[in-house]
Design a protein around this motif. Structure first.
Motif, short mmCIF file in Angstrom:
data_model
loop_
_atom_site.label_atom_id
_atom_site.label_comp_id
_atom_site.label_asym_id
_atom_site.label_seq_id
_atom_site.Cartn_x
_atom_site.Cartn_y
_atom_site.Cartn_z
N GLY A 135 68.63 83.99 51.54
CA GLY A 135 68.13 85.34 51.32
C GLY A 135 67.21 85.82 52.41
O GLY A 135 66.40 86.72 52.19
N ALA A 136 67.33 85.24 53.62
CA ALA A 136 66.40 85.58 54.71
C ALA A 136 66.42 87.07 55.03
O ALA A 136 65.38 87.70 55.22
N ALA A 137 67.61 87.66 55.09
CA ALA A 137 67.71 89.08 55.43
C ALA A 137 67.06 89.95 54.36
O ALA A 137 66.33 90.90 54.66
N GLU A 138 67.27 89.57 53.10
CA GLU A 138 66.69 90.35 52.01
C GLU A 138 65.17 90.18 51.98
O GLU A 138 64.44 91.13 51.69
N GLN A 139 64.68 88.97 52.29
CA GLN A 139 63.23 88.75 52.34
C GLN A 139 62.61 89.60 53.44
O GLN A 139 61.56 90.20 53.26
N HIS A 140 63.27 89.65 54.59
CA HIS A 140 62.75 90.46 55.70
C HIS A 140 62.70 91.93 55.30
O HIS A 140 61.74 92.64 55.59
N ALA A 141 63.72 92.37 54.58
CA ALA A 141 63.76 93.77 54.15
C ALA A 141 62.62 94.08 53.21
O ALA A 141 62.03 95.16 53.24
N SER A 142 62.26 93.10 52.35
CA SER A 142 61.18 93.34 51.38
C SER A 142 59.84 93.52 52.06
O SER A 142 58.93 94.14 51.52
N LEU A 143 59.70 92.94 53.27
CA LEU A 143 58.44 93.04 53.98
C LEU A 143 58.40 94.24 54.92
O LEU A 143 57.33 94.77 55.23
N SER A 144 59.56 94.69 55.39
CA SER A 144 59.60 95.70 56.44
C SER A 144 60.05 97.08 55.97
O SER A 144 60.02 98.02 56.72
N THR A 145 60.48 97.18 54.71
CA THR A 145 60.94 98.47 54.22
C THR A 145 60.18 98.86 52.97
O THR A 145 59.38 98.11 52.45
N SER A 146 60.44 100.05 52.49
CA SER A 146 59.77 100.52 51.29
C SER A 146 60.24 99.73 50.08
O SER A 146 61.28 99.09 50.10
N ALA A 147 59.43 99.80 49.03
CA ALA A 147 59.75 99.04 47.81
C ALA A 147 61.09 99.47 47.22
O ALA A 147 61.82 98.66 46.66
N SER A 148 61.43 100.76 47.37
CA SER A 148 62.68 101.23 46.80
C SER A 148 63.89 100.69 47.55
O SER A 148 64.97 100.55 46.99
N ALA A 149 63.72 100.37 48.86
CA ALA A 149 64.85 99.88 49.65
C ALA A 149 65.03 98.37 49.51
O ALA A 149 66.13 97.86 49.71
N ALA A 150 63.96 97.65 49.22
CA ALA A 150 64.05 96.20 49.11
C ALA A 150 64.73 95.83 47.79
O ALA A 150 64.45 96.42 46.75
N ARG A 151 65.60 94.82 47.85
CA ARG A 151 66.35 94.43 46.66
C ARG A 151 65.82 93.10 46.15
O ARG A 151 66.31 92.03 46.51
N TRP A 152 64.79 93.16 45.33
CA TRP A 152 64.25 91.94 44.75
C TRP A 152 63.58 92.24 43.42
O TRP A 152 63.20 93.38 43.14
N ILE A 153 63.46 91.21 42.62
CA ILE A 153 62.74 91.28 41.35
C ILE A 153 61.62 90.25 41.40
O ILE A 153 61.83 89.11 41.83
N GLY A 154 60.44 90.64 40.97
CA GLY A 154 59.30 89.72 40.95
C GLY A 154 59.01 89.21 39.56
O GLY A 154 59.02 89.98 38.59
N LEU A 155 58.78 87.89 39.46
CA LEU A 155 58.46 87.26 38.17
C LEU A 155 57.09 86.58 38.30
O LEU A 155 56.92 85.67 39.12
N LEU A 156 56.14 87.02 37.51
CA LEU A 156 54.79 86.46 37.55
C LEU A 156 54.57 85.51 36.38
O LEU A 156 54.81 85.86 35.23
N ASP A 157 54.13 84.30 36.69
CA ASP A 157 53.86 83.29 35.66
C ASP A 157 52.45 82.75 35.93
O ASP A 157 52.24 82.00 36.87
N VAL A 158 51.49 83.16 35.12
CA VAL A 158 50.11 82.73 35.33
C VAL A 158 49.54 82.18 34.03
O VAL A 158 50.12 82.32 32.95
N PHE A 159 48.37 81.57 34.15
CA PHE A 159 47.66 81.07 32.98
C PHE A 159 47.38 82.21 32.01
O PHE A 159 47.13 83.34 32.41
N GLY A 160 47.37 81.89 30.73
CA GLY A 160 46.83 82.84 29.78
C GLY A 160 45.32 82.74 29.77
O GLY A 160 44.71 81.92 30.46
#
Length: 383
Positions: free
Chosen positions: A219-244
């Motif tokens: 997913g290197a190309a998609e990761q690069h896009a997430s850093l260099s383009t707007s949020a709407s153009a990047a194709r990723w989903i974020g999952l947050l798992d933290v302590f309660g």
């Protein structure tokens, strides 16, 4: 003892290409490395140590000079998991195989990781005593019974002259290049635990980076896009798992930081679900019943904003070096911090007589008031 708890937070990005999931990347937060050297009553150490004792082949156990009994190790002694899980649903020998197979599938060498982890178990079994012939107990050495554990820790961790590293340190002062200071047995024990926690943290970080390299390559190309383009153009989903939110019998700096993170998540939730939505309703002139949103700004400010915030006072005491103390930290928080001093002022005579302002402070969080024990705050902050 939460057997599902990984004792760190993580944020996982799943990257998508034309054909579906293309890769992933993991960021981690707040590794509870203090758990390695100390656990509260009823709590266990990280799962992997119990898995090793249960699952390593007999030949490896012999070569590492291991015992399969968790009670043989200081770092595992508080709550040993009898019988590979103690009936709590964990089968450590099976979980060991899962861990080893997962590392191998990612191109890692599990045996290299096991060496470091077993080295930490041996390191934890090194105890210290006053070195004969020195005044004021200002020098220490490993006890005779600890020498085999010291030798194994040196060999497995690859640290030469480990005894010297743990029992003395250099101090810079004035125009003098530096002079050697001997450590008391108590100081040497703290150095031992600090080294163990640091090595575990470095190993953990290396594992996370190795996992990211293995699962993120496609997913290197998609990761690069997430850093260099707007949020709407990047194709990723974020999952947050933290302590309660955490409230234990004894709450330390880890719980304070975990609870601060939860306060911020609560604020994000409130802003996103209520304030922003209500602002959108108003902008579109849609009728709605106004919802009063709870405000937790006060507790967040009391922890991290301004000179009398808990973290500011903590940093100030830490900068004082040996002149700073957990007791002074606690007294200043109870006297100067708005939320903590408010709690002290609210106590009646009976409760005020029982409250020790030099050892604990109380903050009213959005979930509940939490009593924090200041002992160890400075040491953890320095670390």
């Amino acid at each position: 003892n939460n057997l599902n708890s990984s004792r760190f937070g993580k944020f996982t990005k799943l990257f998508f290409g034309e054909g579906g999931v293309a890769g992933a990347a993991v960021s981690t937060y707040l590794l509870e490395k203090s758990r390695l050297a100390h656990q509260q009553e009823g709590e266990a150490n990280f799962h992997i140590f119990y898995q090793l004792l249960a699952g390593l082949p007999d030949a490896t156990v012999a070569s590492f000079q291991l015992s399969r009994d968790a009670k043989a190790y200081r770092y595992l002694r508080v709550t040993p998991r009898e019988g590979g899980g103690g009936g709590a649903g964990l089968r450590d020998a099976d979980e060991y195989k899962v861990s080893a197979d997962a590392m191998a599938a990612l191109g890692l060498r599990p045996d290299d990781v096991w060496e470091v982890l077993v080295g930490l178990l041996h390191l934890g079994n090194v105890h210290f005593e006053v070195k004969p012939g020195w005044n004021n107990e200002r020098a220490s050495r490993p006890t005779r019974a600890s020498l085999p554990a010291l030798a194994m820790a040196e060999a497995l961790l690859g640290v030469a002259r480990l005894e010297k590293c743990l029992t003395e340190h250099m101090v810079q002062g004035g125009e003098v290049v530096g002079y050697l200071v001997k450590e008391t047995p108590e100081e040497a024990a703290r150095s031992r635990d600090a080294l163990a926690k640091r090595v575990y943290e470095r190993l953990f970080g290396w594992l996370v980076r190795s996992v990211n390299e293995a699962i993120g390559s496609r997913g290197a190309a998609e990761q690069h896009a997430s850093l260099s383009t707007s949020a709407s153009a990047a194709r990723w989903i974020g999952l947050l798992d933290v302590f309660g939110f955490e409230i234990f019998a004894e709450n330390s700096l880890e719980q304070l930081l975990i609870n601060l993170a939860n306060e911020k998540l609560q604020r994000f939730f409130l802003d996103t679900i209520f304030r922003h939505e209500q602002a959108l309703y108003a902008a579109e002139e849609i009728e709605w019943v106004n919802v009063e949103v709870p405000d937790n700004d006060a507790v967040m400010r009391s922890i991290e904003e301004g000179p009398v915030a808990v973290l500011s006072i903590l940093d100030e005491q830490t900068r004082l070096g040996e002149r700073g103390s957990d007791e002074a930290l606690c007294m200043q928080i109870n006297q100067k911090n708005a939320l903590a001093s408010q709690h002290v002022a609210s106590l009646d005579q009976r409760r005020k007589a029982k409250f020790n302002a030099s050892s604990s402070f109380v903050l009213a969080h959005f979930v509940s008031a939490v009593d924090y024990t200041a002992s160890g705050f400075l040491e953890k902050n320095r670390d």
